[in-house]
Design an enzyme around this catalytic site. Sequence first.
Site, PDB file in Angstrom:
ATOM      1  N   LYS A  31      62.241  84.222  -7.083  1.00  0.00           N
ATOM      2  CA  LYS A  31      62.578  83.109  -7.687  1.00  0.00           C
ATOM      3  C   LYS A  31      63.531  82.014  -6.776  1.00  0.00           C
ATOM      4  O   LYS A  31      63.196  81.109  -6.713  1.00  0.00           O
ATOM      5  CB  LYS A  31      63.753  83.425  -9.112  1.00  0.00           C
ATOM      6  N   ARG A 106      69.947  85.170 -18.331  1.00  0.00           N
ATOM      7  CA  ARG A 106      69.439  86.383 -18.331  1.00  0.00           C
ATOM      8  C   ARG A 106      69.898  87.144 -19.516  1.00  0.00           C
ATOM      9  O   ARG A 106      69.390  88.398 -19.604  1.00  0.00           O
ATOM     10  CB  ARG A 106      70.239  87.123 -16.861  1.00  0.00           C
ATOM     11  N   ARG A 146      63.963  92.395   1.491  1.00  0.00           N
ATOM     12  CA  ARG A 146      64.629  91.355   1.826  1.00  0.00           C
ATOM     13  C   ARG A 146      65.636  91.283   2.727  1.00  0.00           C
ATOM     14  O   ARG A 146      66.632  92.180   2.931  1.00  0.00           O
ATOM     15  CB  ARG A 146      64.983  90.663   0.428  1.00  0.00           C
ATOM     16  N   ARG A 180      71.625  92.091   1.318  1.00  0.00           N
ATOM     17  CA  ARG A 180      72.430  92.146   0.466  1.00  0.00           C
ATOM     18  C   ARG A 180      72.612  93.519  -0.179  1.00  0.00           C
ATOM     19  O   ARG A 180      71.831  94.440  -0.200  1.00  0.00           O
ATOM     20  CB  ARG A 180      71.853  91.484  -0.949  1.00  0.00           C
ATOM     21  N   ARG A 191      69.426  97.418 -11.661  1.00  0.00           N
ATOM     22  CA  ARG A 191      68.947  95.885 -12.061  1.00  0.00           C
ATOM     23  C   ARG A 191      67.933  95.662 -12.727  1.00  0.00           C
ATOM     24  O   ARG A 191      67.681  95.054 -13.437  1.00  0.00           O
ATOM     25  CB  ARG A 191      69.067  95.361 -10.467  1.00  0.00           C
TER      26      ARG A 191
HETATM   27  P1  AMP Z   1      70.620  87.742  -8.319  1.00  0.00           P
HETATM   28  O1  AMP Z   1      71.018  87.096  -6.998  1.00  0.00           O
HETATM   29  O2  AMP Z   1      69.865  86.549  -9.121  1.00  0.00           O
HETATM   30  O3  AMP Z   1      69.583  88.669  -8.074  1.00  0.00           O
HETATM   31  O4  AMP Z   1      71.873  88.227  -9.203  1.00  0.00           O
HETATM   32  C1  AMP Z   1      72.709  89.425  -8.481  1.00  0.00           C
HETATM   33  C2  AMP Z   1      73.691  89.814  -9.376  1.00  0.00           C
HETATM   34  O5  AMP Z   1      74.627  88.756  -9.838  1.00  0.00           O
HETATM   35  C3  AMP Z   1      72.983  90.355 -10.738  1.00  0.00           C
HETATM   36  O6  AMP Z   1      72.562  91.642 -10.396  1.00  0.00           O
HETATM   37  C4  AMP Z   1      74.115  90.251 -11.482  1.00  0.00           C
HETATM   38  O7  AMP Z   1      75.157  91.304 -11.392  1.00  0.00           O
HETATM   39  C5  AMP Z   1      74.837  88.975 -11.260  1.00  0.00           C
HETATM   40  N1  AMP Z   1      74.203  87.837 -12.102  1.00  0.00           N
HETATM   41  C6  AMP Z   1      73.436  86.759 -11.273  1.00  0.00           C
HETATM   42  N2  AMP Z   1      73.128  85.887 -12.494  1.00  0.00           N
HETATM   43  C7  AMP Z   1      73.550  86.502 -13.547  1.00  0.00           C
HETATM   44  C8  AMP Z   1      73.317  86.015 -14.951  1.00  0.00           C
HETATM   45  N3  AMP Z   1      72.902  85.053 -15.304  1.00  0.00           N
HETATM   46  N4  AMP Z   1      74.116  86.685 -16.074  1.00  0.00           N
HETATM   47  C9  AMP Z   1      74.833  87.858 -15.560  1.00  0.00           C
HETATM   48  N5  AMP Z   1      75.028  88.406 -14.264  1.00  0.00           N
HETATM   49  C10 AMP Z   1      74.248  87.718 -13.510  1.00  0.00           C
END
Ligand code: AMP
Length: 239
Positions: A31, A106, A146, A180, A191
Site C-alpha cells: 500500500k 482498518r 522491508r 520497522r 498484525r
Molecule cells: P502500518 O504502517 O499501516 O502497517 O501500521 C502500523 C501499525 O499502526 C498497525 O499495526 C497498527 O498498530 C497501527 N495502525 C495504523 N493504522 C491504523 C488504523 N487505521 N487503525 C488502527 N491502528 C492503526
Amino acid sequence: MSASTSAQTGRVASNFVPGPILLLGAPGVGKGTQAKELVKLWGIPQISTGDLLRGNVAKGTKLGQAAKEIMGRGELVSDSLVNEMVAARLEEPDTAQGYILDGFPRTLGQANWLDGRLTAQVKSLPAIAVSIQVNYNQLLRRITGRRNCPTCQAIYNIYLNPPTRKEGFCDADGVALVQRADDTEKVVEERLRAYGAMTAPVVEYYRAQERFAEVDGDGAITAIAAGIVAAVERLRKQA
Ligand code: AMP
C-alpha cells in the site's frame, strides 16, 4: 509511475481530480509503495495512518504514548484515537483535490466514521476503495524483507527491491536503512491476525458498494500502479 507514464498510456487527463482514494489490503501488500506512485502521478498527499502514528511515537506526543505499546504488539490503535488523528489531517488544505488513505480505514467503525464525514461534506467526491491482493508467502517475504529510509521514507525490500548503490543504504541520500520494529515475524503474525479479524470485513464492506476494485499486487511496481490508476479512472467516470 510518472507523468510520462500517464502520457504513454494517455489515460490520465490533466484535470483529473482523484478525490478520496482508499488503499486496502493486508500488511505488506505494498500500500505504501503504491501510494507513493500515485502521489507522483496525481500530486495529492499520501495519508498513512501508520506513518502518522509512528511520527507521534517518535515525538512522544500523548497520542504516541497511547499508541506505542499497542503498535509494538501488532494490535490496532482504538478507532477514536485514529479517527481524531485522521480528521485533523483531512482539514489541511493539500487534501482539496483528493488524498490517498493508506492503512485507513482498518475497522468497520472507521469505515462508517469516514463515510459519515464524506457524506456530510457536500463538496467531497465519494471515496473509491482499491484492495490490493497478494498471497500469504509473498506477504511474509515483503514484510520481513522491508527496509525504510528514515530520512526520505523510501521503501526497499532486501529480497525484491534492494538498494542498487550500496547494500543497506538508501540510493537517494545514502542513509542507513532501518527495519520497522513491528516488521519482525513474531509481530507480523499478530498484525495478520488483526487484519483477518478487523480489516478483512472492511474490504467486504466496500466490495458490496459500487466504488470498489481489486488489483493483483504481485508484479512490477509500475504495472500494479497502472492497474490501480485504470481502476480509479473507470470508477470515477461512473455517475
Ligand atoms: P502500518 O504502517 O499501516 O502497517 O501500521 C502500523 C501499525 O499502526 C498497525 O499495526 C497498527 O498498530 C497501527 N495502525 C495504523 N493504522 C491504523 C488504523 N487505521 N487503525 C488502527 N491502528 C492503526
